[in-house]
Design a protein around this motif. Sequence first.
Motif, mmCIF file in Angstrom:
data_model
loop_
_atom_site.group_PDB
_atom_site.id
_atom_site.type_symbol
_atom_site.label_atom_id
_atom_site.label_comp_id
_atom_site.label_asym_id
_atom_site.label_seq_id
_atom_site.Cartn_x
_atom_site.Cartn_y
_atom_site.Cartn_z
ATOM 1 N N PHE A 27 0.686 -1.264 -0.197
ATOM 2 C CA PHE A 27 -0.021 0.058 0.136
ATOM 3 C C PHE A 27 0.807 1.301 0.192
ATOM 4 C CE2 PHE A 27 -2.516 -3.240 2.376
ATOM 5 C CZ PHE A 27 -3.386 -3.443 1.277
ATOM 6 N N GLY A 28 2.100 1.384 0.139
ATOM 7 C CA GLY A 28 2.828 2.371 0.272
ATOM 8 C C GLY A 28 2.934 3.277 1.669
ATOM 9 N N GLN A 29 2.237 2.419 2.581
ATOM 10 C CA GLN A 29 2.367 3.281 4.001
ATOM 11 C C GLN A 29 1.806 2.271 5.063
ATOM 12 O OE1 GLN A 29 -2.011 5.423 2.709
ATOM 13 N NE2 GLN A 29 -0.182 6.726 3.315
ATOM 14 N N THR A 30 2.080 2.632 6.340
ATOM 15 C CA THR A 30 1.747 1.922 7.273
ATOM 16 C C THR A 30 0.683 2.871 7.979
ATOM 17 O OG1 THR A 30 3.236 3.045 8.946
ATOM 18 C CG2 THR A 30 3.957 0.819 8.061
ATOM 19 N N MET A 36 0.026 10.514 9.168
ATOM 20 C CA MET A 36 1.033 11.598 8.973
ATOM 21 C C MET A 36 1.023 11.981 7.419
ATOM 22 S SD MET A 36 2.442 11.968 11.809
ATOM 23 C CE MET A 36 3.578 13.401 11.179
ATOM 24 N N LYS A 37 0.058 11.357 6.801
ATOM 25 C CA LYS A 37 -0.165 11.696 5.198
ATOM 26 C C LYS A 37 1.111 11.627 4.625
ATOM 27 C CE LYS A 37 -4.362 14.142 6.467
ATOM 28 N NZ LYS A 37 -4.859 15.241 6.478
ATOM 29 N N ILE A 38 1.967 10.346 4.611
ATOM 30 C CA ILE A 38 2.973 10.415 3.948
ATOM 31 C C ILE A 38 2.915 8.836 3.223
ATOM 32 C CG2 ILE A 38 4.795 12.127 5.112
ATOM 33 C CD1 ILE A 38 5.689 9.610 6.618
ATOM 34 N N ARG A 39 3.571 8.638 2.131
ATOM 35 C CA ARG A 39 3.670 7.290 1.460
ATOM 36 C C ARG A 39 5.269 7.161 1.160
ATOM 37 N NH1 ARG A 39 1.126 5.857 -3.815
ATOM 38 N NH2 ARG A 39 0.450 3.747 -3.367
ATOM 39 N N VAL A 40 5.388 5.880 1.039
ATOM 40 C CA VAL A 40 6.752 5.419 0.426
ATOM 41 C C VAL A 40 6.399 4.950 -1.138
ATOM 42 C CG1 VAL A 40 8.777 3.806 0.632
ATOM 43 C CG2 VAL A 40 7.747 4.644 2.782
ATOM 44 N N VAL A 41 7.182 5.583 -1.955
ATOM 45 C CA VAL A 41 7.107 5.132 -3.497
ATOM 46 C C VAL A 41 8.420 5.039 -4.253
ATOM 47 C CG1 VAL A 41 4.694 6.216 -3.614
ATOM 48 C CG2 VAL A 41 6.944 7.419 -4.119
ATOM 49 N N ASN A 42 8.209 4.519 -5.458
ATOM 50 C CA ASN A 42 9.644 4.471 -6.395
ATOM 51 C C ASN A 42 9.786 5.798 -7.174
ATOM 52 O OD1 ASN A 42 7.777 4.048 -8.381
ATOM 53 N ND2 ASN A 42 8.102 1.837 -8.439
ATOM 54 N N THR A 47 4.209 2.106 -5.695
ATOM 55 C CA THR A 47 4.675 1.252 -4.321
ATOM 56 C C THR A 47 5.984 0.370 -4.626
ATOM 57 O OG1 THR A 47 3.364 -0.918 -4.707
ATOM 58 C CG2 THR A 47 2.184 0.933 -3.288
ATOM 59 N N ILE A 48 6.578 0.023 -3.557
ATOM 60 C CA ILE A 48 8.076 -0.563 -4.021
ATOM 61 C C ILE A 48 8.131 -1.983 -3.882
ATOM 62 C CG2 ILE A 48 9.063 1.605 -3.091
ATOM 63 C CD1 ILE A 48 9.695 0.132 -0.276
ATOM 64 N N GLY A 49 6.908 -2.699 -3.415
ATOM 65 C CA GLY A 49 7.030 -3.717 -3.572
ATOM 66 C C GLY A 49 7.602 -4.486 -2.145
ATOM 67 N N PHE A 50 6.934 -5.724 -1.926
ATOM 68 C CA PHE A 50 7.547 -6.464 -0.563
ATOM 69 C C PHE A 50 9.077 -6.507 -0.383
ATOM 70 C CE2 PHE A 50 8.571 -10.166 1.951
ATOM 71 C CZ PHE A 50 7.853 -9.741 3.146
ATOM 72 N N VAL A 83 17.271 1.262 -1.449
ATOM 73 C CA VAL A 83 16.194 0.655 -2.118
ATOM 74 C C VAL A 83 15.537 1.593 -3.111
ATOM 75 C CG1 VAL A 83 15.827 -1.227 -0.671
ATOM 76 C CG2 VAL A 83 14.441 0.746 -0.544
ATOM 77 N N LYS A 84 16.138 2.623 -3.411
ATOM 78 C CA LYS A 84 15.478 3.675 -4.372
ATOM 79 C C LYS A 84 14.108 4.170 -4.178
ATOM 80 C CE LYS A 84 19.218 2.718 -7.866
ATOM 81 N NZ LYS A 84 19.725 1.564 -7.766
ATOM 82 N N SER A 85 13.929 4.387 -2.844
ATOM 83 C CA SER A 85 12.477 4.731 -2.475
ATOM 84 C C SER A 85 12.562 6.138 -1.979
ATOM 85 C CB SER A 85 11.937 3.836 -1.432
ATOM 86 O OG SER A 85 12.505 4.042 -0.208
ATOM 87 N N TYR A 86 11.274 6.800 -1.939
ATOM 88 C CA TYR A 86 11.264 8.185 -1.818
ATOM 89 C C TYR A 86 9.968 8.372 -0.763
ATOM 90 C CZ TYR A 86 14.176 8.894 -5.640
ATOM 91 O OH TYR A 86 15.032 8.910 -6.470
#
Length: 92
Positions: A27-30, A36-42, A47-50, A83-86
């Motif tokens: 989902f890109g977020q916990t 906190m209205k943030i997300r982890v993406v590539n 989403t960055i995958g498991f 892992v090249k995520s943002y």
Amino acid sequence: MQSGAVLQLFLMAFVITVYEPVLVGIFGQTLGHKIMKIRVVNKDGQTIGFFRALIRYLAKLFLGIFSILSLMGSNQAIHDMLVKSYVVDHKR
């Protein structure tokens, strides 16, 4: 230590270790990220995958406080660079 306590400890460690990588990977977020209205993406905003989320989480655990020291002027900590995520704002 009783076998029931060992099993509880193992299950708790498993859930804690799997919680973040599964939710961030899929989902890109916990729940905390969502609050906190943030997300982890590539780099493409997906989403960055498991697997990448698991590597990111393990690096964060291993590096501890040192992992956020690289945040100066960037939205990438060391575990994100690995892992090249943002981490981006997510206003939904």
